[in-house]
Design a protein around this motif. Sequence first.
Motif, PDB file in Angstrom:
ATOM      1  N   VAL A 157       0.846  -1.199   0.000  1.00  0.00           N
ATOM      2  CA  VAL A 157       0.000   0.000   0.000  1.00  0.00           C
ATOM      3  C   VAL A 157       0.880   1.248   0.000  1.00  0.00           C
ATOM      4  O   VAL A 157       0.687   2.171  -0.806  1.00  0.00           O
ATOM      5  N   TYR A 158       1.851   1.284   0.909  1.00  0.00           N
ATOM      6  CA  TYR A 158       2.804   2.400   0.934  1.00  0.00           C
ATOM      7  C   TYR A 158       3.500   2.542  -0.408  1.00  0.00           C
ATOM      8  O   TYR A 158       3.590   3.639  -0.974  1.00  0.00           O
ATOM      9  N   LEU A 204      -9.724   7.043   4.131  1.00  0.00           N
ATOM     10  CA  LEU A 204      -8.623   6.191   4.577  1.00  0.00           C
ATOM     11  C   LEU A 204      -8.818   4.721   4.220  1.00  0.00           C
ATOM     12  O   LEU A 204      -7.881   3.931   4.318  1.00  0.00           O
ATOM     13  N   THR A 205     -10.032   4.358   3.808  1.00  0.00           N
ATOM     14  CA  THR A 205     -10.286   2.964   3.456  1.00  0.00           C
ATOM     15  C   THR A 205     -10.227   2.732   1.954  1.00  0.00           C
ATOM     16  O   THR A 205      -9.615   1.750   1.498  1.00  0.00           O
ATOM     17  N   TRP A 206     -10.790   3.644   1.155  1.00  0.00           N
ATOM     18  CA  TRP A 206     -10.969   3.364  -0.272  1.00  0.00           C
ATOM     19  C   TRP A 206     -10.251   4.324  -1.204  1.00  0.00           C
ATOM     20  O   TRP A 206     -10.011   3.963  -2.364  1.00  0.00           O
ATOM     21  N   LEU A 239      -1.947  -5.319  -3.349  1.00  0.00           N
ATOM     22  CA  LEU A 239      -1.654  -5.685  -4.738  1.00  0.00           C
ATOM     23  C   LEU A 239      -2.284  -4.702  -5.717  1.00  0.00           C
ATOM     24  O   LEU A 239      -1.656  -4.314  -6.710  1.00  0.00           O
ATOM     25  N   VAL A 240      -3.526  -4.295  -5.442  1.00  0.00           N
ATOM     26  CA  VAL A 240      -4.204  -3.354  -6.338  1.00  0.00           C
ATOM     27  C   VAL A 240      -3.505  -1.993  -6.331  1.00  0.00           C
ATOM     28  O   VAL A 240      -3.201  -1.419  -7.389  1.00  0.00           O
ATOM     29  N   GLY A 245       0.251   2.031  -8.684  1.00  0.00           N
ATOM     30  CA  GLY A 245       1.476   2.816  -8.581  1.00  0.00           C
ATOM     31  C   GLY A 245       2.457   2.469  -9.684  1.00  0.00           C
ATOM     32  O   GLY A 245       3.067   3.360 -10.297  1.00  0.00           O
ATOM     33  N   LEU A 246       2.615   1.167  -9.955  1.00  0.00           N
ATOM     34  CA  LEU A 246       3.526   0.735 -11.017  1.00  0.00           C
ATOM     35  C   LEU A 246       3.031   1.211 -12.381  1.00  0.00           C
ATOM     36  O   LEU A 246       3.834   1.621 -13.235  1.00  0.00           O
TER      37      LEU A 246
END
Length: 261
Positions: A157-158, A204-206, A239-240, A245-246
């Motif tokens: 996530v980070y 903060l969740t979605w 993973l999502v 980010g990638l």
Amino acid sequence: MFSLSLFREYIANYIKTKLTYRADFWVEVASDLLFSAMNLIFIFVVFQHTPSLGDWSEAEVVFVYGYFMIPYGLFSTFSNLWNFSERYIVKGEMDRILTRPAGSLTQVMLENVDPPSLIGSLVGLGIMATAWWRLGLSFDWYDPFVLIVLALGSTLVYLGIYTAIAALSFYSDAPTGITPLIYNIQNYGRYPIQIYNKTIRFLLTWLLPFAFVGVYPASFFLEEHRDPLMAWLTPAVGLVVGAIGLGVWTHGVKRYRGAGS
């Protein structure tokens, strides 16, 4: 295997540098420990004025903070992207990166590896263990393996969020200044999300899912606040977000036209 060999080379060079400037290494370690201690002291000060936050006790909030430190330390160790815009875009070092055969993101991450930050993860593990004992939580044989899976998901996530933010530099010649804002939002993830209003909980969740680097995965181990569904969503969310980010990074690199002369 190629990336692994690169990692060994970068770590070897890092060790050689720090053996030359040992004081810098220990100053960095001490500053990280002091920062963590101040955050922990803040929690204790808050509970001097209130018996609980919502229905969360002091030990439970400390437990969440301890977990929060583990993925944050892993991220800071292997994915230190804080100064990406200044170093690689403004100073033009991205041109050097793109002339080499290894992936651009891999190289940037390896060049900024920061092993002292891993001490923060170890401190977080110690804080969790202490709070675990204070809360009298049961310990099952699979708990360490669950912790590893959840911590890796939180680290992703980070990685996804800050990789996407770093990649924004490919679209603008001027620094965006968004990183400090996201860093401040990130810190909300070290407290129980239930104490916030609905808007912040949704954010903060979605939208910026920093709840998955703290309270949601930590809740798996807390008997009074256990939420296995949200806890086990942590690897999937990681993973999502990591893939996003990638994707943003890959698209940004294609748009990059060099620093010029």
